[in-house]
Motif scaffolding. Structure first.
Motif, PDB file in Angstrom:
ATOM      1  N   ILE A  17     -16.394  14.599  17.592  1.00 29.27           N
ATOM      2  CA  ILE A  17     -15.989  13.210  17.828  1.00 29.27           C
ATOM      3  C   ILE A  17     -14.568  12.995  17.287  1.00 29.27           C
ATOM      4  O   ILE A  17     -13.735  12.345  17.921  1.00 29.27           O
ATOM      5  CB  ILE A  17     -16.989  12.224  17.168  1.00 29.27           C
ATOM      6  N   SER A  21     -12.217  14.486  19.726  1.00 26.93           N
ATOM      7  CA  SER A  21     -12.124  13.644  20.916  1.00 26.93           C
ATOM      8  C   SER A  21     -11.302  12.389  20.620  1.00 26.93           C
ATOM      9  O   SER A  21     -10.448  11.991  21.425  1.00 26.93           O
ATOM     10  CB  SER A  21     -13.538  13.264  21.371  1.00 26.93           C
ATOM     11  N   ALA A  22     -11.565  11.780  19.462  1.00 29.69           N
ATOM     12  CA  ALA A  22     -10.847  10.554  19.084  1.00 29.69           C
ATOM     13  C   ALA A  22      -9.357  10.838  18.971  1.00 29.69           C
ATOM     14  O   ALA A  22      -8.525  10.036  19.411  1.00 29.69           O
ATOM     15  CB  ALA A  22     -11.396  10.022  17.772  1.00 29.69           C
ATOM     16  N   ALA A  61     -12.919   7.671  28.342  1.00 30.92           N
ATOM     17  CA  ALA A  61     -13.124   8.772  27.391  1.00 30.92           C
ATOM     18  C   ALA A  61     -13.806   8.274  26.120  1.00 30.92           C
ATOM     19  O   ALA A  61     -14.698   8.935  25.574  1.00 30.92           O
ATOM     20  CB  ALA A  61     -11.774   9.402  27.053  1.00 30.92           C
ATOM     21  N   THR A  62     -13.386   7.097  25.660  1.00 27.51           N
ATOM     22  CA  THR A  62     -14.006   6.523  24.452  1.00 27.51           C
ATOM     23  C   THR A  62     -15.480   6.235  24.694  1.00 27.51           C
ATOM     24  O   THR A  62     -16.345   6.522  23.856  1.00 27.51           O
ATOM     25  CB  THR A  62     -13.264   5.221  24.054  1.00 27.51           C
ATOM     26  N   THR A 102     -17.441   9.443  24.818  1.00 32.01           N
ATOM     27  CA  THR A 102     -17.621   9.985  23.463  1.00 32.01           C
ATOM     28  C   THR A 102     -18.706   9.205  22.726  1.00 32.01           C
ATOM     29  O   THR A 102     -19.581   9.790  22.074  1.00 32.01           O
ATOM     30  CB  THR A 102     -16.292   9.898  22.674  1.00 32.01           C
ATOM     31  N   ALA A 139     -22.127  10.049  24.165  1.00 34.18           N
ATOM     32  CA  ALA A 139     -22.539  11.392  23.744  1.00 34.18           C
ATOM     33  C   ALA A 139     -22.994  11.382  22.293  1.00 34.18           C
ATOM     34  O   ALA A 139     -24.033  11.969  21.935  1.00 34.18           O
ATOM     35  CB  ALA A 139     -21.381  12.363  23.924  1.00 34.18           C
ATOM     36  N   ALA A 140     -22.227  10.685  21.452  1.00 33.65           N
ATOM     37  CA  ALA A 140     -22.583  10.606  20.032  1.00 33.65           C
ATOM     38  C   ALA A 140     -23.937   9.945  19.858  1.00 33.65           C
ATOM     39  O   ALA A 140     -24.782  10.390  19.069  1.00 33.65           O
ATOM     40  CB  ALA A 140     -21.513   9.821  19.281  1.00 33.65           C
ATOM     41  N   LEU A 180     -19.893  15.322  25.589  1.00 32.36           N
ATOM     42  CA  LEU A 180     -18.806  15.284  24.611  1.00 32.36           C
ATOM     43  C   LEU A 180     -17.814  16.419  24.863  1.00 32.36           C
ATOM     44  O   LEU A 180     -16.590  16.208  24.865  1.00 32.36           O
ATOM     45  CB  LEU A 180     -19.394  15.381  23.195  1.00 32.36           C
ATOM     46  N   THR A 230     -15.834  15.711  27.933  1.00 28.95           N
ATOM     47  CA  THR A 230     -14.818  14.688  27.663  1.00 28.95           C
ATOM     48  C   THR A 230     -13.606  15.314  26.976  1.00 28.95           C
ATOM     49  O   THR A 230     -12.451  15.061  27.352  1.00 28.95           O
ATOM     50  CB  THR A 230     -15.416  13.575  26.762  1.00 28.95           C
ATOM     51  N   ILE A 231     -13.893  16.155  25.988  1.00 29.64           N
ATOM     52  CA  ILE A 231     -12.803  16.823  25.256  1.00 29.64           C
ATOM     53  C   ILE A 231     -12.004  17.721  26.206  1.00 29.64           C
ATOM     54  O   ILE A 231     -10.778  17.712  26.212  1.00 29.64           O
ATOM     55  CB  ILE A 231     -13.369  17.630  24.063  1.00 29.64           C
TER      56      ILE A 231
END
Lengths: 457, 221
Positions: B116, B119-120, B136-137, B140, B143-144, B197, B200-201
């Motif tokens: 995370i 990704s952030a 994307a946020t 994430t 997924a989290a 996740l 996304t990354i």
């Protein structure tokens, strides 16, 4: 020192070292039990507190110089016992039918680990022990009335399995009631507070609620007709390494049953101190005519019942398959019986049905000071109760039998019917009403029945 | 893909201490949130705590389990700390609810937190459109949520039950049948969360590498 002498000395030293290693072996025996599950007591708390396992452990042959380290761990359910057995922190586990199956299946799911079902502890042939309870002031008296209601149960337990079958048997689909997952303690508290319409639980929770005056039983597990049983599982690697220890454990289970049968009142009084469960509740299970038949034998009917339970679990919880032939073995229990000089096959052939077995058994009153007294008929029983209550005597409990099923009941929670000069007691209101209608009688309270025998002045 | 992976590796080299912090914070905070959720749901503070000899237990499992393939799932179920509420109204006491701190789950949540964090960081450096950043946020976060939810180790002690991720859902009032049906899907949801996740990354890294390429070409020109 010549070479042969040196060699002989070295060999001797090696043998001596090896021998001392063997003789110094400490065998750790760890047992997981449940002090809040009455049906496990003969392989759990009784064996532990009386030191019965230690009395039976072998001290000859390969065990001649072995030291034993026995440890007990108390759990409130069977699931954690299985986890601890998988981690090899427990060798033995004592649990009810549904958790036993999960135990066997989870172990068989692994590559290298297995458990063996080696003995029973006790049973009720019709399934008593599990039941459905409603708040004592509820207007629900039969399972049919649970349609549209909220019912809680400890999901995954034998009581949950019983509830599912009971609802199916009474044509109440799952969509017609709200099933909630509640632990025994939470369910009992909610019944006391009237926060749930009904709660299904295993022994001794229903009877605790009845004894404390918070709950009333509307359905007994015996109505499903599926035997309710508990048993002992042991890790296979341990059993193969120390078969005599497993036999010793089963002998202890048998002796625990003998100890209870010899003096049930003394036994339950002791057990109350060990478990915190009221002795009057325990007496309902362990006395003559009680819900529980203490019997370590493995009967074909038990295997069938376990197979039935496994099907329920596969359907509802997707548990792994279980090879019953590989899991269940009578070898150890037969060997233990042989050592004790008891006829295994004869005991295995006996199945106690409360309806037949309890017919004609006397009613009982537990006087706080004088202990338990028996009465062959209802008139004598009610007369004695009337006399005792008129003198202000403290009574712990009284026990009668359900005219329909033969189950032992608390006098105060039974439904009483008076027809002419005769009195009959029932577990369920519906059957009491039917009897009253058929015999020109009427439902009366327990107090009314006692009052009939109270002499004024 | 190669370029995206290079971007990720470069980014990890750059911010690994921050990722470690993210992982640590996520693992610890998730335990705190679960405990607070239990306290809020049941309206009572915990009244017992038990510490387990995790290292000794793991060593014992390794030495006493014949098959290597059996060892990981058994170790995964080992507890480090159990904190909960014991009800002494019946018998010698029954644990009504508890939070079970399990190192296997802590490690997983640590990994989740680190990802995370990565990704952030990529989102923060993303100079593209606001919708893409929001997407994307959101991915994430989802997924989290999936991973954290399916790795909850709360135990609401019902007979024969072990800590399971659906306890959280049951606590929120989800029906028993639905809970049981969902319980089997726990690992699937967890994998899905991680997949989302990672995707996304990778997506963010790909965008970044695509933006970097023309710039590099110009510098080399």
């Amino acid at each position: 020192m010549t070479f042969p002498i040196l060699r002989a000395s070295l060999i001797s030293a090696a043998i001596a070292t090896l021998a001392s290693t063997v003789s110094a072996e400490t065998i750790s025996i760890a047992i997981g039990h449940q002090s809040m599950c009455t049906d496990t007591y003969t392989a759990g708390i009784v064996v532990k507190e009386l030191g019965l396992l230690e009395k039976n452990l072998p001290h000859d042959g390969k065990y001649a110089d072995a030291d034993y380290e026995v440890s007990w761990a108390d759990y409130s359910s069977g699931g954690p016992i299985t986890n601890q057995m998988m981690a090899n922190k427990l060798n033995f586990g004592v649990m009810g039918d549904y958790p036993l199956i999960v135990n066997g299946a989870k172990f068989q799911e692994t590559d290298s680990l297995r458990t063996l079902y080696v003995a029973g502890t006790g049973y009720n042939v019709k399934g008593s022990g599990n039941s459905i309870v409603v708040p004592v002031d509820s207007d629900i008296y039969s399972i049919e009335q649970l349609a549209g209601k909220e019912v809680s149960t400890p999901v995954g337990s034998a009581a949950w399995g019983m509830l599912l079958k009971a609802m199916q048997d009474n044509n109440i689909p799952t969509a017609d009631y709200v099933l909630k997952n509640q632990s025994p303690a939470v369910g009992a508290a909610n019944i006391a507070a009237g926060k749930i319409d009904a709660h299904s639980d295993f022994c001794p929770w229903s009877e605790i609620m009845e004894f404390r005056g918070t709950g009333r039983k509307i359905y007994d597990g015996s109505e499903t007709g599926v035997p309710y049983l508990h048993g002992v599982v042991v890790r296979q690697d341990f059993a193969e390494e120390y078969p005599e220890v497993v036999e010793a454990f089963i002998k202890a289970v048998y002796q625990a049953g003998e100890w209870i049968r010899a003096d049930p009142m003394k036994a339950v009084s002791e057990m109350e101190g060990w478990t915190g469960v009221e002795k009057e509740v325990l007496y309902l299970y362990f006395s003559k005519g009680g819900h529980l038949t203490l019997d370590p034998t493995i009967k074909p009917a038990w295997v069938d019942a376990l197979k039935f339970d496994h099907e329920v679990l596969v359907k509802e919880k997707a548990i792994p398959p279980l090879d019953f032939n590989a899991w269940i073995t009578e070898d150890y229990v037969k060997a233990a019986y042989a050592d004790l000089g008891v006829d295994y096959e004869a005991e295995k052939a006996v199945t106690v049905d409360p309806k037949e077995n309890n017919a004609g058994l006397p009613m009982e009153i537990w006087h706080a000071r004088d202990g338990i007294s028996s009465y062959p008929d209802m008139a004598a029983f009610l007369t004695a109760l009337a006399e005792m209550t008129s003198t202000g005597a403290k009574l712990n409990a009284s026990y009668v039998y359900d005219s329909e099923t033969g189950l032992k009941l608390f006098g105060k929670t039974a439904f009483w019917v008076k027809a002419g000069d005769t009195y009959a007691t029932y577990l369920r209101k519906g059957e009491a009403e039917s009897y009253a209608t058929a015999n020109g009688g009427a439902l009366i309270t327990f107090e009314d029945a006692i009052a009939d025998f109270t002499i004024e002045g | 893909m190669q370029a995206a992976i290079s971007v990720i590796i470069g980014q990890v080299r750059l911010i690994w201490p921050r990722m470690l912090l993210w992982g640590l914070a996520f693992a610890i905070l998730s335990q705190a949130v679960m405990l607070l959720a239990l306290i809020a749901r049941f309206g009572a503070l915990p009244n017992y705590v038990t510490f387990y000899h995790w290292i000794g237990n793991v060593a014992w499992i390794i030495t006493s389990t014949p098959s290597w393939s059996d060892i990981p799932p058994i170790i995964a179920d080992e507890w480090l700390i159990e904190i909960g509420r014991m009800n002494y109204d019946y018998g010698t006491g029954i644990s009504e609810w508890s939070l079970n701190v399990m190192p296997s789950r802590l490690m997983l949540l640590f990994g989740l937190g680190a990802l995370i964090g990565l990704s952030a960081d990529l989102v923060r450096r993303e100079s593209c459109s606001i919708p893409a950043r929001r997407g994307a946020t959101l991915a994430t976060g989802a997924a989290a949520m999936l991973v954290a939810m399916t790795n909850a180790t709360m135990s609401w002690v019902v007979c024969c039950a072990t800590p399971t991720w659906v306890v959280g859902l049951s606590m929120m009032g989800l029906g028993v049948s639905t809970s049981l049906a969902l319980e089997r899907l726990g690992p699937v949801f967890s994998y899905l969360g991680f997949a989302l996740l990672i995707a996304t990354i990778l997506g963010l890294a790909h965008r970044k590498s695509a933006r970097q390429s023309p710039y590099k070409e110009t510098t080399h020109a």
